[in-house]
Design an enzyme around this catalytic site. Structure first.
Site, PDB file in Angstrom:
ATOM      1  N   ASP A  11      40.903  38.309  44.994  1.00 18.28           N
ATOM      2  CA  ASP A  11      41.372  37.076  44.335  1.00 18.28           C
ATOM      3  C   ASP A  11      42.686  36.650  44.655  1.00 18.28           C
ATOM      4  O   ASP A  11      43.305  37.735  45.456  1.00 18.28           O
ATOM      5  CB  ASP A  11      41.311  37.270  42.853  1.00 18.28           C
ATOM      6  CG  ASP A  11      41.994  36.103  42.159  1.00 18.28           C
ATOM      7  OD1 ASP A  11      41.453  34.898  42.365  1.00 18.28           O
ATOM      8  OD2 ASP A  11      42.957  36.295  41.524  1.00 18.28           O
ATOM      9  N   ASP A  13      45.784  34.320  43.156  1.00 18.70           N
ATOM     10  CA  ASP A  13      46.823  34.256  42.312  1.00 18.70           C
ATOM     11  C   ASP A  13      46.699  35.230  41.157  1.00 18.70           C
ATOM     12  O   ASP A  13      45.606  35.494  40.606  1.00 18.70           O
ATOM     13  CB  ASP A  13      46.600  32.756  41.516  1.00 18.70           C
ATOM     14  CG  ASP A  13      46.756  31.704  42.194  1.00 18.70           C
ATOM     15  OD1 ASP A  13      47.840  31.047  42.458  1.00 18.70           O
ATOM     16  OD2 ASP A  13      45.650  31.204  43.082  1.00 18.70           O
ATOM     17  N   ASP A 178      41.818  39.939  38.863  1.00 20.01           N
ATOM     18  CA  ASP A 178      42.974  40.303  37.789  1.00 20.01           C
ATOM     19  C   ASP A 178      42.411  39.496  36.472  1.00 20.01           C
ATOM     20  O   ASP A 178      43.052  39.512  35.514  1.00 20.01           O
ATOM     21  CB  ASP A 178      44.296  39.567  38.105  1.00 20.01           C
ATOM     22  CG  ASP A 178      44.338  38.152  38.231  1.00 20.01           C
ATOM     23  OD1 ASP A 178      43.460  37.586  39.019  1.00 20.01           O
ATOM     24  OD2 ASP A 178      45.029  37.475  37.359  1.00 20.01           O
TER      25      ASP A 178
END
Length: 230
Positions: A11, A13, A178
Site C-alpha cells: 500500500d 499512504d 496498514d
C-alpha cells in the site's frame, strides 16, 4: 537459503509514506476556497483509504452538515473536485515523508531479485506525484492505482494482475499494508498479509483486522531475504 517471497506488494499512504498532513492541507485549502469550515487532521486520517475523492466527499459532508450521498449528487462536486486536484498536486511532497527504513529495505529487496509493486486506492495522478517526490518510482516494477483497474481494493484485481504479470503463485507473494482494506484485499487474493501499526486504519486497531503478522516497522521485512543478505 532462498528468499521467502518472490513478490511483495505495498500500500502507499500510511505504509510507505506518511502523507496525511499534506492531504489535510489540500483538503482545507479546498474548503477555504469555497468558504466552508476546515476539518481536523484526525478526521482526515480516519478518512484515508478509499481514495482522495471519497475523502473529499467525506470532508464536504461534514463541512456542509449533510450526507455523503447528498454531496455525491450535488452539482457543485465536479468544480470542488477540480479545485482539490489543483491544491493537492501543489501540496504533494511538501509535508509527507518516508517511514523509517523504507528506502533501504526496498533497495535490499530489489537487489535480491524480489519483484516490488504498489497497490493503492490513490488516483494515479497523485500516486505518481508522491512516488516521484520521494524518489521511489525506480524501485517498483509495477504501480497500480485506484483508477488502474476496473475495481479498487479490497477487490483483488490489482494483486491478481501482478501475480499473473510476474508469474508468481499466491503462496510466494506478500502484501504489506496498514488497514483493514489491505487485509481484506490480501485475503481476497489468497496472499499473506503483514501490516504496520502506524498508518491509517479509520480509527480502528490494526490487530482487529486479523493480519498474518503486525510488524513494528520496515526492518522486519529484512527477514524475507536470504540469511547472507539480512
Amino acid at each position: 537459503m532462498s528468499k521467502t517471497f518472490d513478490l511483495i506488494l505495498f500500500d502507499l499512504d500510511g505504509t510507505l509514506v506518511e502523507t496525511a498532513p499534506e492531504i489535510c492541507d489540500a483538503t482545507n485549502d479546498t474548503l477555504r476556497q469555497f468558504d466552508l469550515p476546515e476539518v481536523s487532521q484526525q478526521q482526515v486520517n480516519d478518512w484515508i483509504g478509499h481514495g482522495t475523492r471519497s475523502l473529499l466527499i467525506q470532508a464536504l459532508a461534514v463541512a456542509r452538515g449533510t450526507t455523503v450521498d447528498a454531496v455525491r449528487q450535488s452539482d457543485s462536486l465536479p468544480g470542488i473536485a477540480a479545485a482539490f486536484d489543483s491544491h493537492y498536486q501543489h501540496r504533494c511532497g511538501t509535508r509527507s515523508h518516508l517511514y523509517p527504513q523504507v528506502r533501504e529495505v526496498l533497495q535490499a529487496l530489489r537487489a535480491q531479485g524480489v519483484k516490488l509493486a504498489v497497490v493503492t486506492n490513490k488516483e494515479s495522478r497523485y500516486t505518481a506525484t508522491v512516488l516521484d517526490a520521494h524518489r521511489l518510482t525506480p524501485l517498483f516494477d509495477r504501480v497500480i492505482s485506484g483508477d488502474t483497474m476496473p475495481a479498487k481494493k479490497p477487490d483483488p484485481a490489482g494483486i491478481n494482475s501482478c501475480l499473473e504479470q510476474f508469474g508468481v503463485p499466491s503462496g510466494r507473494a506478500l502484501f504489506v499494508g496498514d488497514s483493514s482494506i489491505d487485509v481484506a484485499t490480501a485475503r481476497n487474493a489468497g496472499v499473506t498479509v503483514w501490516v504496520l501499526p502506524y498508518g491509517y486504519n479509520m480509527g480502528e486497531p490494526i490487530e482487529a483486522c486479523g493480519p498474518d503478522r503486525v510488524i513494528a516497522d520496515f526492518s522486519a521485512l529484512r527477514a524475507v531475504l536470504p540469511t547472507a543478505a539480512a
